[in-house]
Enzyme design. Sequence first.
Site, PDB file in Angstrom:
ATOM      1  N   HIS A 162      -7.129   2.705   3.857  1.00 50.68           N
ATOM      2  CA  HIS A 162      -6.856   3.478   5.077  1.00 50.68           C
ATOM      3  C   HIS A 162      -8.133   3.679   5.919  1.00 50.68           C
ATOM      4  CE1 HIS A 162      -2.968   4.704   3.313  1.00 50.68           C
ATOM      5  NE2 HIS A 162      -2.666   5.269   4.451  1.00 50.68           N
ATOM      6  N   ASP A 175       0.871  -1.175   0.000  1.00 50.51           N
ATOM      7  CA  ASP A 175       0.000   0.000   0.000  1.00 50.51           C
ATOM      8  C   ASP A 175       0.912   1.231   0.000  1.00 50.51           C
ATOM      9  OD1 ASP A 175      -2.450   1.537   0.361  1.00 50.51           O
ATOM     10  OD2 ASP A 175      -1.774   1.889   2.407  1.00 50.51           O
ATOM     11  N   SER A 176       0.308   2.403  -0.115  1.00 55.30           N
ATOM     12  CA  SER A 176       1.103   3.623  -0.030  1.00 55.30           C
ATOM     13  C   SER A 176       1.617   3.867   1.389  1.00 55.30           C
ATOM     14  CB  SER A 176       0.254   4.811  -0.463  1.00 55.30           C
ATOM     15  OG  SER A 176      -0.883   4.903   0.380  1.00 55.30           O
ATOM     16  N   CYS A 236     -11.060   2.935   0.235  1.00 49.53           N
ATOM     17  CA  CYS A 236      -9.621   3.153   0.440  1.00 49.53           C
ATOM     18  C   CYS A 236      -9.257   2.342   1.668  1.00 49.53           C
ATOM     19  CB  CYS A 236      -9.363   4.641   0.661  1.00 49.53           C
ATOM     20  SG  CYS A 236      -7.704   5.001   1.315  1.00 49.53           S
ATOM     21  N   GLU A 293      -2.439   8.984   8.459  1.00 55.10           N
ATOM     22  CA  GLU A 293      -0.981   8.837   8.436  1.00 55.10           C
ATOM     23  C   GLU A 293      -0.318   9.707   9.505  1.00 55.10           C
ATOM     24  OE1 GLU A 293       1.254   6.945   6.588  1.00 55.10           O
ATOM     25  OE2 GLU A 293      -0.355   5.840   5.606  1.00 55.10           O
ATOM     26  N   CYS A 300      -4.439  -1.682  -1.660  1.00 52.88           N
ATOM     27  CA  CYS A 300      -4.602  -0.249  -1.901  1.00 52.88           C
ATOM     28  C   CYS A 300      -5.725  -0.075  -2.922  1.00 52.88           C
ATOM     29  CB  CYS A 300      -3.292   0.323  -2.442  1.00 52.88           C
ATOM     30  SG  CYS A 300      -3.397   2.037  -2.965  1.00 52.88           S
TER      31      CYS A 300
END
Length: 268
Positions: free
Chosen positions: A189, A11-12, A187, A154, A74
Amino acid sequence: MQSIQKLGVFDSGLGGLTVLNEICKYNPGIDILYFGDTARVPYGARGADTITRYALQDVRFLLSGGADAIVVACGTVSAVALNALRTAHPGLPIAGVIEEACAAAARETQSGHIAVLGTQATIGNGAYLRMLAAENPRLRVTGIACPLFVPIIESGISADDPIAHLAAERYLAPLRETDADAVILGCTHYPFLRETIAGVLPNAKLIDTGSALAQNLAARLGASPAAGADTRIEYCVSDDDTGFLPIANRFLDCIHAEKVRKVSIREV
Ligand code: DGL
């Protein structure tokens, strides 16, 4: 069915951990190499060419670490670059997160109106829309980009923080006026903010992509992960690891992350 010795998951940044957690829940004894591209997060605000280039580099790194199958944990890369990854690596089992989530949402909705929350790149790309139409052409779909969610997560802001609540209220309040009753957290996240989102949309069924995929992992990959005695996970990130472990461990309930390795991603 082909057997997988090491599953590469990427993932990012932190988002893929929500998928990893579910994979470990439903596939105990699995061996995983996880990569979070923390030096280049967020992906969702970038263009398709950049996202595709990053994704190709991420997969190349996982393969160099011994992965023999890939989960794209992701939503953005799954929406934008899955075909490019498959074209670049014919024969490599690669699963994205979109398909199972759409099937789950199509099963859950009573009203026939589904909302998809995602990054700008994901919502702009329309991949969820196409997949839901393939599930059932009569479904109505509302896509909402929530660009502040990833930076909030994040930076370690928790789900009960007023900042998270304000952002969720700003993006999602209009949905309360509609009959959308199934909401895809499109997403990976976003499950970090599940409680915040549920607080703003108390009557909606929230569907996260990881759980749907993890329960059907072997079928989605067309290959089956070998199960050892213990689940083994190696965590890698592309920037200094400050913050990764505490935030990861606040969320992970199946596994505890003890160390993370900083790696450099080769340009391709
Ligand atoms: N977790 C990712 C997704 O599922 C990427 C978010 C981002 O980097 O913008 O879309």
